[in-house]
Design an enzyme around this catalytic site. Structure first.
Site, PDB file in Angstrom:
ATOM      1  N   ARG A 102       0.877  -1.187   0.000  1.00 16.45           N
ATOM      2  CA  ARG A 102       0.000   0.000   0.000  1.00 16.45           C
ATOM      3  C   ARG A 102       0.902   1.221   0.000  1.00 16.45           C
ATOM      4  O   ARG A 102       1.701   1.411   0.909  1.00 16.45           O
ATOM      5  CB  ARG A 102      -0.900   0.001   1.236  1.00 16.45           C
ATOM      6  CG  ARG A 102      -1.579   1.347   1.456  1.00 16.45           C
ATOM      7  CD  ARG A 102      -2.678   1.294   2.481  1.00 16.45           C
ATOM      8  NE  ARG A 102      -3.840   0.613   1.951  1.00 16.45           N
ATOM      9  CZ  ARG A 102      -5.062   0.695   2.478  1.00 16.45           C
ATOM     10  NH1 ARG A 102      -5.270   1.425   3.555  1.00 16.45           N
ATOM     11  NH2 ARG A 102      -6.075   0.047   1.945  1.00 16.45           N
ATOM     12  N   HIS A 129      -7.420   0.751  -6.388  1.00 13.95           N
ATOM     13  CA  HIS A 129      -7.627  -0.103  -5.203  1.00 13.95           C
ATOM     14  C   HIS A 129      -8.314  -1.396  -5.676  1.00 13.95           C
ATOM     15  O   HIS A 129      -9.483  -1.637  -5.381  1.00 13.95           O
ATOM     16  CB  HIS A 129      -8.472   0.644  -4.180  1.00 13.95           C
ATOM     17  CG  HIS A 129      -8.408   0.062  -2.800  1.00 13.95           C
ATOM     18  ND1 HIS A 129      -7.629  -1.032  -2.481  1.00 13.95           N
ATOM     19  CD2 HIS A 129      -9.027   0.435  -1.639  1.00 13.95           C
ATOM     20  CE1 HIS A 129      -7.779  -1.312  -1.189  1.00 13.95           C
ATOM     21  NE2 HIS A 129      -8.624  -0.437  -0.660  1.00 13.95           N
ATOM     22  N   GLN A 132     -10.143  -3.897  -3.167  1.00 14.03           N
ATOM     23  CA  GLN A 132     -11.440  -3.432  -2.684  1.00 14.03           C
ATOM     24  C   GLN A 132     -12.528  -3.725  -3.712  1.00 14.03           C
ATOM     25  O   GLN A 132     -13.617  -4.200  -3.369  1.00 14.03           O
ATOM     26  CB  GLN A 132     -11.371  -1.920  -2.410  1.00 14.03           C
ATOM     27  CG  GLN A 132     -12.681  -1.330  -1.937  1.00 14.03           C
ATOM     28  CD  GLN A 132     -13.100  -1.840  -0.572  1.00 14.03           C
ATOM     29  OE1 GLN A 132     -12.321  -1.771   0.375  1.00 14.03           O
ATOM     30  NE2 GLN A 132     -14.322  -2.350  -0.455  1.00 14.03           N
ATOM     31  N   ASP A 219     -17.119   7.360  -1.325  1.00 16.67           N
ATOM     32  CA  ASP A 219     -15.840   7.263  -0.612  1.00 16.67           C
ATOM     33  C   ASP A 219     -15.547   8.660  -0.056  1.00 16.67           C
ATOM     34  O   ASP A 219     -16.190   9.647  -0.452  1.00 16.67           O
ATOM     35  CB  ASP A 219     -14.750   6.805  -1.612  1.00 16.67           C
ATOM     36  CG  ASP A 219     -13.382   6.622  -0.976  1.00 16.67           C
ATOM     37  OD1 ASP A 219     -13.292   6.500   0.263  1.00 16.67           O
ATOM     38  OD2 ASP A 219     -12.376   6.600  -1.727  1.00 16.67           O
ATOM     39  N   CYS A 259     -16.354   1.811   0.731  1.00 18.96           N
ATOM     40  CA  CYS A 259     -15.143   1.031   1.005  1.00 18.96           C
ATOM     41  C   CYS A 259     -14.702   1.163   2.452  1.00 18.96           C
ATOM     42  O   CYS A 259     -13.999   0.292   2.955  1.00 18.96           O
ATOM     43  CB  CYS A 259     -14.022   1.463   0.060  1.00 18.96           C
ATOM     44  SG  CYS A 259     -13.683   3.235   0.123  1.00 18.96           S
ATOM     45  N   ARG A 287     -13.657  -8.481   1.786  1.00 19.52           N
ATOM     46  CA  ARG A 287     -12.241  -8.238   1.527  1.00 19.52           C
ATOM     47  C   ARG A 287     -11.452  -9.515   1.827  1.00 19.52           C
ATOM     48  O   ARG A 287     -10.565  -9.908   1.081  1.00 19.52           O
ATOM     49  CB  ARG A 287     -11.707  -7.090   2.412  1.00 19.52           C
ATOM     50  CG  ARG A 287     -12.268  -5.714   2.099  1.00 19.52           C
ATOM     51  CD  ARG A 287     -11.816  -5.204   0.745  1.00 19.52           C
ATOM     52  NE  ARG A 287     -10.369  -5.175   0.611  1.00 19.52           N
ATOM     53  CZ  ARG A 287      -9.570  -4.199   1.051  1.00 19.52           C
ATOM     54  NH1 ARG A 287     -10.078  -3.143   1.644  1.00 19.52           N
ATOM     55  NH2 ARG A 287      -8.254  -4.253   0.866  1.00 19.52           N
TER      56      ARG A 287
HETATM   57  N1  NVA Z   1      -9.848   6.891  -1.324  1.00 18.69           N
HETATM   58  C1  NVA Z   1      -9.507   6.385  -0.015  1.00 18.69           C
HETATM   59  C2  NVA Z   1      -9.794   4.924   0.080  1.00 18.69           C
HETATM   60  C3  NVA Z   1      -9.527   4.320   1.422  1.00 18.69           C
HETATM   61  C4  NVA Z   1      -9.778   2.857   1.452  1.00 18.69           C
HETATM   62  C5  NVA Z   1      -8.051   6.681   0.272  1.00 18.69           C
HETATM   63  O1  NVA Z   1      -7.224   6.505  -0.628  1.00 18.69           O
HETATM   64  O2  NVA Z   1      -7.729   7.116   1.385  1.00 18.69           O
HETATM   65  N1   CP Z   2     -11.201  -0.045   2.496  1.00 17.05           N
HETATM   66  C1   CP Z   2      -9.929  -0.136   2.903  1.00 17.05           C
HETATM   67  O1   CP Z   2      -8.996  -0.380   2.130  1.00 17.05           O
HETATM   68  O2   CP Z   2      -9.769   0.017   4.255  1.00 17.05           O
HETATM   69  P1   CP Z   2      -8.400   0.202   5.028  1.00 17.05           P
HETATM   70  O3   CP Z   2      -7.836   1.549   4.631  1.00 17.05           O
HETATM   71  O4   CP Z   2      -8.785   0.152   6.475  1.00 17.05           O
HETATM   72  O5   CP Z   2      -7.461  -0.906   4.660  1.00 17.05           O
END
Ligand code: NVA
Ligand code: CP
Length: 301
Positions: A102, A129, A132, A219, A259, A287
């Protein structure tokens, strides 16, 4: 399928196979049937951003599959002190069976795949992502019986989630509409691809986008790494919210997905969130099942 870097790399057949295996693993877990398909295998999980769902579901997933997972914070790895990703990839490939990462730049994930010799999984970048969206597709299939023919409407920022939902949705035969402010559109190349390969629209008109939608999705307005833009984004995204007015123009039995984490009264009202909590938390649970299927496919081939 060698890696999971972005959904654009997967065929519809790959996605269906992942969803079918996820269904099987979910059923077996629910029924206490052990499925140690990755006995003795180790997943490294590199995190340059926070996580609840991704971290816990990958770690539990490897445990369920008879393997183990290592949590590798970039603060502790040499990568955080500037060791090139190309070298990190070649070193970690000697110890691990797969890497989940990540991070911010999609290019970093692509470089790990290029220089490493083990499967790489994108656990979220600023661009995509995919994990997800595989869970989202699984949840839509469970609740609606099928994916094809649904209309998926995403309300909010044209971010990593919007990009991956467009690709996953169009590949699986959904109509996809995006409602976002003009300055916050999804990736231009993805939108062009979507228009050429399915029914796609992107508009600033929320009610037009949500009309007859069978799946509504939203989101956060400010993603991880955009904390400094929070105040500006609160102004720019005002009204880009899933609320009763939006639900009223959607299909009668429309489902709502998020998400998570969610910011109530920003991108979704607390009322709509709680009315659809069963769908949203099924989505979070999925997930685990979807990623286990990805791990098995990538590591065992
Ligand atoms: N768009 C959000 C998704 C989190 C799962 C982010 O990147 O923070
Ligand atoms: N939806 C998602 O990826 O959650 P986290 O940021 O908690 O991993």
């Amino acid at each position: 399928m060698k890696h999971l870097l972005k959904l654009m790399d997967l065929s519809k057949k790959d996605i269906v196979e992942i969803l079918n295996l996820a269904d099987q693993l979910k059923y077996e877990k629910r029924n206490g049937i052990e499925h140690h398909l990755l006995k003795g295998k180790t997943l490294g999980m590199i995190f340059q951003k926070s996580s609840t769902r991704t971290r816990v579901s990958f770690e539990v997933g490897m445990y369920d599959l008879g393997g183990s997972a290592l949590f590798l914070s970039s603060n502790d790895l040499q990568i955080g002190r500037g060791e090139p990703v190309e070298d990190t990839a070649r070193v970690l490939s000697r110890y691990l069976d797969a890497i989940m990462i990540r991070t911010f730049e999609q290019a970093e994930v692509e470089a790990l795949a290029e220089y490493g010799s083990i499967p790489i999984i994108n656990g979220l970048t600023d661009y995509a992502h995919p994990c997800q969206v595989l869970a989202d597709l699984l949840t839509i299939r469970e609740h609606k019986g099928q994916i094809e023919g649904n209309k998926l409407c995403f309300v909010g920022d044209g971010n990593n989630m919007a990009n991956s939902l467009i690709v996953g949705g169009i590949k699986m035969g959904m109509k996809v509409s995006i409602a976002c402010p003009d300055d916050y559109k999804p990736d231009a190349e993805i939108m062009k691809w979507a228009s050429e390969n399915g029914e796609f629209e992107c508009t600033s008109d929320i009610l037009a986008a949500a009309k007859d939608a069978t799946v509504l999705y939203t989101d956060v307005w400010a993603s991880m790494g955009q904390e400094g833009e929070k105040a500006k984004r609160e102004k720019d995204f005002a009204g880009y919210q899933i609320n009763d007015e939006v639900m009223a123009v959607a299909a009668k039995d429309a489902m709502v997905l998020h998400c998570l984490p969610a910011h109530r009264e920003e991108e979704i009202t607390a009322k709509v969130f709680e009315e659809h909590a069963d769908e949203i938390f099924d989505e979070a649970e999925n997930r685990l099942h979807a990623q286990k299927a990805v791990l098995v496919k990538l590591i065992n081939g």
